[in-house]
Write an enzyme that holds these catalytic residues in place. Structure first.
Site, PDB file in Angstrom:
ATOM      1  N   ASP A  84      29.099  29.460 -12.186  1.00 19.81           N
ATOM      2  CA  ASP A  84      29.272  28.075 -12.640  1.00 19.81           C
ATOM      3  C   ASP A  84      30.022  28.121 -13.972  1.00 19.81           C
ATOM      4  O   ASP A  84      29.572  28.798 -14.913  1.00 19.81           O
ATOM      5  CB  ASP A  84      27.894  27.413 -12.796  1.00 19.81           C
ATOM      6  CG  ASP A  84      27.995  25.913 -13.000  1.00 19.81           C
ATOM      7  OD1 ASP A  84      29.123  25.389 -13.050  1.00 19.81           O
ATOM      8  OD2 ASP A  84      26.947  25.256 -13.129  1.00 19.81           O
ATOM      9  N   GLU A 139      31.993  25.473  -9.296  1.00 14.31           N
ATOM     10  CA  GLU A 139      30.807  26.215  -8.872  1.00 14.31           C
ATOM     11  C   GLU A 139      31.059  26.863  -7.507  1.00 14.31           C
ATOM     12  O   GLU A 139      31.623  26.227  -6.621  1.00 14.31           O
ATOM     13  CB  GLU A 139      29.700  25.174  -8.723  1.00 14.31           C
ATOM     14  CG  GLU A 139      28.315  25.648  -8.890  1.00 14.31           C
ATOM     15  CD  GLU A 139      27.352  24.487  -8.633  1.00 14.31           C
ATOM     16  OE1 GLU A 139      26.325  24.754  -8.044  1.00 14.31           O
ATOM     17  OE2 GLU A 139      27.647  23.330  -8.986  1.00 14.31           O
TER      18      GLU A 139
END
Ligand code: TTP
Length: 356
Positions: free
Chosen positions: A12, A109
């Site tokens: 992320d 992500e």
């Protein structure tokens, strides 16, 4: 030591939009920075804030007016989606150099299934983090675990610029002390129902008998039980590995009206359920896609132990995902409902559909 069966990396990017804006204007480095969408003087909304600005309480989806009240000295810049998409694509391309099994879950992500026989996985993963910094100038956080659920949760515990490995066999122990709100799928309503067992941590949830969770929550209860034990066998979805069914629709006008949102979700779930029935499939994973008025798009999913095809259960999953990912105010432009991880209704075994 338990045998490692899979190694799933969750990546992320840190304060993504704010980091890209800082790359574009290095004088913003270390500053109190808010990236906002909509009207920057009036009804705007915070897309993200730099970590220093977050210390003032500023966060994503907060009305800009409130953010300015909390952090009046912040620099405010407008979102530039195409700029961020370019960086996102470059990060994803870099991940595909490590493994072809990359599942992008949002703009910043992704999950990556790392080959099990890759020597020194931790070192290789840290190399990825360094390359993303060196080649693209972006900070990210990476977690590695034996499944997607644990790697996702672990990633959030070490942000920003974090790196963590949860060894095989330690999943449940790792999750146990964490607050129940760290568990995807345990939204507000679910958490309030869990208070009857005094559940505050994931470890507390693990102690609730599975049968009781099932009685109260149905399929979601089974998921909650498995998740609290750190179990998740949902695959990393790549377009070439799994066929999926989905339906989506765009509102005539962006809306935050719960009845309109609810009606469209019901319609889409009926459509997906009908398509599953027709193909004699069941799905183990239900995906909700939300595109907001500013074109930010998120996809979130719930994976169930038992494959489903009935409208009521698909709808329960979709509503749960909506509740966890929508504040009831942010205007929605498009909703999609997807069924992934399909199995044949009769066989109950998982199929793989290479794309022709
Ligand atoms: P996130 O990954 O949720 O947040 P982030 O990358 O800004 O920060 P963190 O380090 O905590 O992961 O979202 C990615 C980007 O998506 C974010 O930079 C801006 C955008 N976004 C919105 O526009 N609105 C939102 O409500 C959220 C949550 C994110």
């Amino acid at each position: 030591m338990n045998r490692v069966t899979r190694q799933i990396l969750h990546l992320d990017l840190d304060a993504f939009y704010a980091s890209v804006e800082t790359l574009m204007d290095p004088t913003l480095e270390g500053k109190l920075l808010i990236v906002a969408m909509g009207d920057l003087t009036g009804r705007g909304v915070v897309a993200t804030a730099s970590y220093p600005a977050r210390r003032f309480g500023v966060h994503s989806a907060m009305p800009l007016r409130e953010a300015v009240r909390l952090c009046p000295q912040a620099v405010i810049v407008p979102v530039r989606h195409s700029l961020y998409s370019g960086y996102s694509e470059r990060v994803m391309a870099l991940l595909r150099e490590v493994s072809p099994l990359v599942e992008q879950v949002s703009i910043d992500e992704a999950y990556v299934e790392i080959p099990i026989n890759l020597g020194n996985a931790a070192g290789r993963v840290q190399e990825i983090q360094q390359r993303i910094k060196k080649e693209l100038g972006l900070d990210c956080t990476i977690a590695v675990a034996t499944n997607k659920l644990v790697s996702k949760i672990a990633c959030n515990t070490v942000k920003p610029r974090g790196f963590i490995v949860v060894p095989a066999g330690e999943e449940q122990a790792f999750l146990a002390p964490l607050s129940i709100d760290k568990l995807p799928g345990a939204g507000r309503v679910t958490r309030s129902k869990l208070t009857r067992w005094s559940v505050r941590t994931i470890g507390d949830l693990a102690r609730v008998p599975a049968a009781e969770l099932r009685t109260v929550f149905g399929q979601l209860g089974i998921y909650l039980h498995e998740a609290a034990l750190g179990r998740d066998d949902s695959p990393v979805f790549t377009e070439t590995r799994h066929k999926s069914l989905s339906a989506e629709n765009t509102f005539d006008r962006d809306t935050a009206d719960p009845s309109k949102v609810g009606a469209l979700i019901t319609e889409l779930c009926q459509e997906v359920s009908g398509a599953l029935d027709k193909g004699e499939f069941r799905a183990r994973t239900i995906v909700l896609k939300l595109r907001f008025g500013d074109f930010t798009t998120i996809t979130r999913q719930i994976t169930l132990k038992i494959p489903i095809a009935d409208t009521a259960t698909i709808l329960a999953c979709a509503r749960q995902l909506l509740e966890d990912n929508w504040n009831g105010q942010r205007p929605i432009r498009l909703i999609g409902v997807g069924a992934h991880n399909l199995v044949e209704a009769s066989a109950g075994t998982q199929l793989e559909f290479p794309i022709a």
